[in-house]
Motif scaffolding. Structure first.
Motif, PDB file in Angstrom:
ATOM      1  N   ASP A  15       0.841  -1.199   0.000  1.00 57.19           N
ATOM      2  CA  ASP A  15       0.000   0.000   0.000  1.00 57.19           C
ATOM      3  C   ASP A  15       0.875   1.247   0.000  1.00 57.19           C
ATOM      4  O   ASP A  15       0.674   2.193   0.762  1.00 57.19           O
ATOM      5  CB  ASP A  15      -0.948   0.009   1.203  1.00 57.19           C
TER       6      ASP A  15
ATOM      7  N   ARG B 221      -3.536  -8.459   0.217  1.00 59.36           N
ATOM      8  CA  ARG B 221      -3.983  -7.057   0.276  1.00 59.36           C
ATOM      9  C   ARG B 221      -5.399  -6.954  -0.303  1.00 59.36           C
ATOM     10  O   ARG B 221      -6.261  -6.245   0.247  1.00 59.36           O
ATOM     11  CB  ARG B 221      -3.002  -6.167  -0.496  1.00 59.36           C
TER      12      ARG B 221
ATOM     13  N   THR C 137      -8.650  -2.386  -3.491  1.00 58.08           N
ATOM     14  CA  THR C 137      -7.256  -2.165  -3.874  1.00 58.08           C
ATOM     15  C   THR C 137      -7.127  -2.195  -5.397  1.00 58.08           C
ATOM     16  O   THR C 137      -7.632  -3.110  -6.054  1.00 58.08           O
ATOM     17  CB  THR C 137      -6.347  -3.244  -3.263  1.00 58.08           C
TER      18      THR C 137
END
Length: 525
Positions: free
Chosen positions: A245, A467, A474
């Motif tokens: 991230d 993620r 995302t």
């Protein structure tokens, strides 16, 4: 690599033409890795020049001239005159007493690269060899009569004498070769091809052996693998940025225009393209750690170095690098030192350092991904196990330990070989290049770095999936999405712990073969 045994009529338009033209690294790789045949040039002026050099040498000897290595002993024994009655025997004697190589044998790809490099050098037209010698070297390639060449035993001047003696011996029908998938004696391979072993003419043994073909052939292979790794390291950096991230803004074009190293700009551009469409903001850090933020600066060193390395490798590839040189135009014999492999040695010493830095970069990125203190909310060690099973699952913990070991070994091999010149052969070869040792070291560093890249690829794809599992919105740009899908064909998501050795081996082989990245200018099509 698939076995090939081409009939002469099958060598067609796709062949790499040898003679009267400049070969590229890609030409050598096409022959060595991709099965391209070779064909000697049809140009009459080139063929006539080759024949003229051999004829001049024959007349020069008949007139009573003394030529090193033709009617003298070799090296320090150059003061020993060889009677004319023994001149014909001298080339084979040279190949025989140099049959003392040790270590592992070069694989088929490396052997093909070596033969292609030697053939092209002799085709330069300053070596005094007959056209039939060039034809037989082409036969070694096209019919895959591959000498078993021990990797160890060359100091890189007077050329790669000992390993190249195995090429010369194969032409003469001696020692073992790989042919049609099996080991056999060279004479039996020639018999199967309905040819007689070649009787080496005066100077032809020396012309075959007294040159830089082993280090140069290996350097061509190393160059290609390094270029592939540079692009892959950029892609893995982009995917690690997503998985952590992190911030795409670190790769803004203006940053790299302000420090205009071309390779660094290329690396940043690749990462930027892979992150296109990803938001420039992150909820975690204003600045990502150096192994992410400075990745283009690390990768760029290799990219820029490859430009001058290409120049030097291709100059060596397209040179007459034996001794003495036979000038068919001026009808002169020139005794010199073109067998000295200093340019290849320096290039390979530099390349292994730049590549090892990629291993270190990727290992540091992997260390961030597996550590829940630094990976911005991903599970410890990237385990994909359920909450109930998490206490007994350790994900990529051991993979990161192994990656660290491979990286350390790669870094250890960066000690330059070229500074370890040894005085040999009764102080005649008193300054030598160590170019072949440097090239072999570089290939070992590449292998280790490809293993690190394989570990990084598996772990980073796992991290990106985790993620997504934690945050379904995302953004994973299309190039990275496609890359993740490609990696998944070799290694599916790791939920419960399993042995990953075979998956890592498969990935490493694919990386070395360039399956993920075609070249430094773009993605695999």
């Amino acid at each position: 690599m698939a076995e090939h045994d081409l009939k002469d009529a099958e060598v067609g338009a796709d062949a790499v033409v040898i003679g009267g033209r400049r070969l590229t690294i890609e030409d050598v790789v096409a022959v060595a890795r991709h099965g391209a045949p070779v064909r000697l040039s049809d140009a009459p002026e080139w063929r006539e020049r080759i024949a003229r050099g051999a004829e001049f040498l024959r007349r020069h000897l008949a007139a009573g001239a003394t030529v090193y290595g033709v009617n003298t002993g070799y090296g320090d024994a150059c003061v020993v005159d060889v009677p004319m009655a023994l001149v014909e025997a001298l080339p084979l004697q040279l190949t025989r007493y140099h049959g003392c190589g040790m270590g592992e044998h070069l694989d088929d790809v490396s052997a093909l690269a070596v033969i292609a490099a030697r053939l092209n050098s002799l085709a330069y037209g300053l070596s005094g060899v007959r056209p039939v010698l060039l034809e037989r070297l082409a036969d070694l390639i096209n019919h895959r009569v591959l000498p078993r060449i021990p990797a160890e035993g060359s100091v890189g001047a007077s050329g790669d004498l000992t390993p190249l003696s195995y090429v010369a011996a194969a032409l003469a029908g001696e020692r073992d070769v790989r042919f049609r998938g099996a080991l056999c004696e060279a004479r039996d391979a020639w018999r199967a091809l309905d040819r007689e072993p070649l009787v080496l003419a005066p100077k032809e043994g020396l012309a075959l052996m007294n040159g830089t073909a082993v280090m140069t052939g290996l350097a061509c292979l190393a160059f290609t693998r390094a270029a592939q790794l540079a692009r892959l390291a950029a892609r893995l950096t982009a995917l690690a940025t997503v998985a952590l991230d992190g911030r795409a803004a670190h790769f803004d074009a203006l940053i790299f225009e302000a420090k205009p190293h071309a390779g660094q700009g290329d690396a940043a551009g690749w990462i930027r393209a892979d992150l296109a469409g990803r938001p420039d903001t992150s909820g975690h850090r204003l600045q990502d750690r150096y192994s992410i933020r400075c990745a283009p600066h690390v990768i760029g060193v290799l990219c820029d170095a490859l430009t001058w390395m290409r120049r030097d490798i291709e100059n060596e590839l397209n040179s007459a690098n034996d001794n003495p040189l036979i000038d068919p135009d001026g009808e002169r014999v020139l005794h010199g030192g073109n067998f000295y492999g200093g340019h290849i040695a320096f290039a390979m010493d530099g390349l292994k350092t730049a590549v090892a830095n990629l291993a270190d970069l990727m290992d540091r990125q992997l260390a961030l991904l597996v550590d829940d203190k630094f990976n911005n909310g991903l599970p410890r060690n990237l385990t994909g196990a359920s909450a109930a099973r998490a206490p007994v699952n350790h994900g990529f913990k051991a993979v990161q330990i192994s990656s660290s070991a491979w990286t350390a070994e790669a870094l250890k091999h960066t000690m330059p070989a070229s500074v370890f010149s040894r005085s040999t052969e009764a102080h005649n070869q008193d300054k030598v290049s160590m170019g072949t040792i440097a090239a072999r070291d570089c290939l070992r560093v590449l292998q280790l770095t490809e293993q690190v890249a394989a570990a990084h690829a598996l772990a980073t794809v796992q991290a990106a999936r985790l993620r997504l599992r934690g945050n379904a919105v995302t953004v994973i740009p299309a190039p990275l999405h496609d890359f993740m899908a490609e990696v998944a064909t070799s290694s599916p998501f790791v939920d419960e712990d399993r042995a990953l050795e075979q998956e890592l081996r498969a990935m490493t082989e694919r990386i070395a073969a360039g399956d993920f990245i075609a070249n430094r200018h773009g993605d695999k099509s």
